[in-house]
Design a protein around this motif. Structure first.
Motif, PDB file in Angstrom:
ATOM      1  N   CYS A  27      63.898  63.908  53.372  1.00 36.34           N
ATOM      2  CA  CYS A  27      63.505  65.303  53.592  1.00 36.34           C
ATOM      3  C   CYS A  27      63.897  65.692  55.014  1.00 36.34           C
ATOM      4  O   CYS A  27      63.426  65.101  55.981  1.00 36.34           O
ATOM      5  N   SER A  68      63.200  68.395  56.648  1.00 36.43           N
ATOM      6  CA  SER A  68      62.109  68.996  57.424  1.00 36.43           C
ATOM      7  C   SER A  68      61.145  67.943  57.956  1.00 36.43           C
ATOM      8  O   SER A  68      60.653  68.042  59.074  1.00 36.43           O
ATOM      9  N   CYS A  69      60.865  66.919  57.147  1.00 34.23           N
ATOM     10  CA  CYS A  69      59.997  65.826  57.609  1.00 34.23           C
ATOM     11  C   CYS A  69      60.766  64.897  58.544  1.00 34.23           C
ATOM     12  O   CYS A  69      60.171  64.175  59.325  1.00 34.23           O
ATOM     13  N   LYS A  77      61.552  59.561  51.966  1.00 31.98           N
ATOM     14  CA  LYS A  77      60.328  59.679  51.173  1.00 31.98           C
ATOM     15  C   LYS A  77      60.358  58.655  50.046  1.00 31.98           C
ATOM     16  O   LYS A  77      61.299  58.649  49.252  1.00 31.98           O
ATOM     17  N   CYS A 132      59.469  67.179  47.976  1.00 30.29           N
ATOM     18  CA  CYS A 132      58.697  66.680  49.108  1.00 30.29           C
ATOM     19  C   CYS A 132      57.278  67.228  49.000  1.00 30.29           C
ATOM     20  O   CYS A 132      57.093  68.437  48.858  1.00 30.29           O
ATOM     21  N   VAL A 184      55.085  67.658  51.179  1.00 28.56           N
ATOM     22  CA  VAL A 184      54.710  68.501  52.321  1.00 28.56           C
ATOM     23  C   VAL A 184      55.427  69.846  52.256  1.00 28.56           C
ATOM     24  O   VAL A 184      54.821  70.903  52.424  1.00 28.56           O
ATOM     25  N   HIS A 185      56.733  69.808  51.998  1.00 34.48           N
ATOM     26  CA  HIS A 185      57.543  71.020  52.107  1.00 34.48           C
ATOM     27  C   HIS A 185      57.897  71.675  50.780  1.00 34.48           C
ATOM     28  O   HIS A 185      58.447  72.775  50.757  1.00 34.48           O
TER      29      HIS A 185
HETATM   30 ZN   LIG Z   1      59.197  67.305  53.875  1.00 34.89          ZN
END
Ligand SMILES: [Zn+2]
Length: 205
Positions: free
Chosen positions: A125, A127-128, A132, A142, A144-145
């Motif tokens: 990911c 953004s992370c 993952k 993801c 989170v996103h």
């Molecule tokens: Zn993410």
């Protein structure tokens, strides 16, 4: 007593916000307390300027990454000044002194036989900024996103983290207050007992 304290270093693809400030205020309280009781305190903060998101944000704004990071350093320093955060040093990951320290540390690990080349593949990911595990994805996204991670296969350098499991367990057993509070110590012990995997410590490209 000498007392060392560091916060996490912030990615500069966003301006400082309540979340970043919260940690600095808490750390500032601890640093000030230790100075009051006569400790020799070194309180360190900084910015992490190595990130794909930082590169992306700089591009969006039409400036080169370092120019963008220089501007953001100003934003962060202004926020910490207004909050009267009493850090002793502020380190940027693009500074020569930081690069020298990282290179020395990696070289030492390499000389010690702890760094090797391998192939890493998995869901990444952006953004992370991390891989993952398959089982952590929610409907392939993801958690989170809520975006679809990229399947990445690349040659990487790995650190032999697995080699240190027993040594760490022995160290924590011999020094019961090494990790505090106890809830975190227990968390670390559970993690170690479950076994450690070698970790990727580089990115291709
Ligand atoms: Zn993410």
């Amino acid at each position: 007593m000498r007392f060392y304290l560091t916060t996490a270093i912030d990615y500069v693809n966003n301006r400082p916000h309540l979340g970043t400030a919260y940690e600095k205020i808490a750390a500032d309280i601890i640093a000030r307390y230790h100075r009051l009781i006569g400790d020799e305190v070194r309180f360190v903060m900084g910015n992490d300027e190595h990130s794909q998101n930082v590169f992306k944000r700089a591009k969006e704004q039409g400036v080169d990454p370092l120019t963008y990071c220089n501007q953001m350093e100003g934003e962060f320093r202004k926020a910490w000044q207004r909050l009267n955060i009493s850090f002793d040093d502020f380190i940027r990951t693009t500074e020569p002194r930081h690069k020298a320290a990282v290179a020395a540390m990696v070289q030492k690990s390499f000389d010690n036989g702890d760094v090797y080349e391998g192939v890493y593949e998995g869901w990444y990911c952006v953004s992370c900024e991390e891989f993952k595990p398959e089982k952590s994805l929610v409907d392939g996204l993801c958690p989170v996103h809520r975006t679809k991670p990229d399947w990445i296969k690349e040659k990487n350098y790995f650190f032999k983290l697995s080699k240190y499991r027993d040594a760490l367990l022995a160290h924590y057993a011999a020094h019961p207050t090494f990790v505090a509070p106890e809830s975190r110590r227990n968390e670390m012990l559970r993690l170690l007992e479950g076994g450690l995997e070698d970790i990727s410590v580089s990115r291709a490209g």
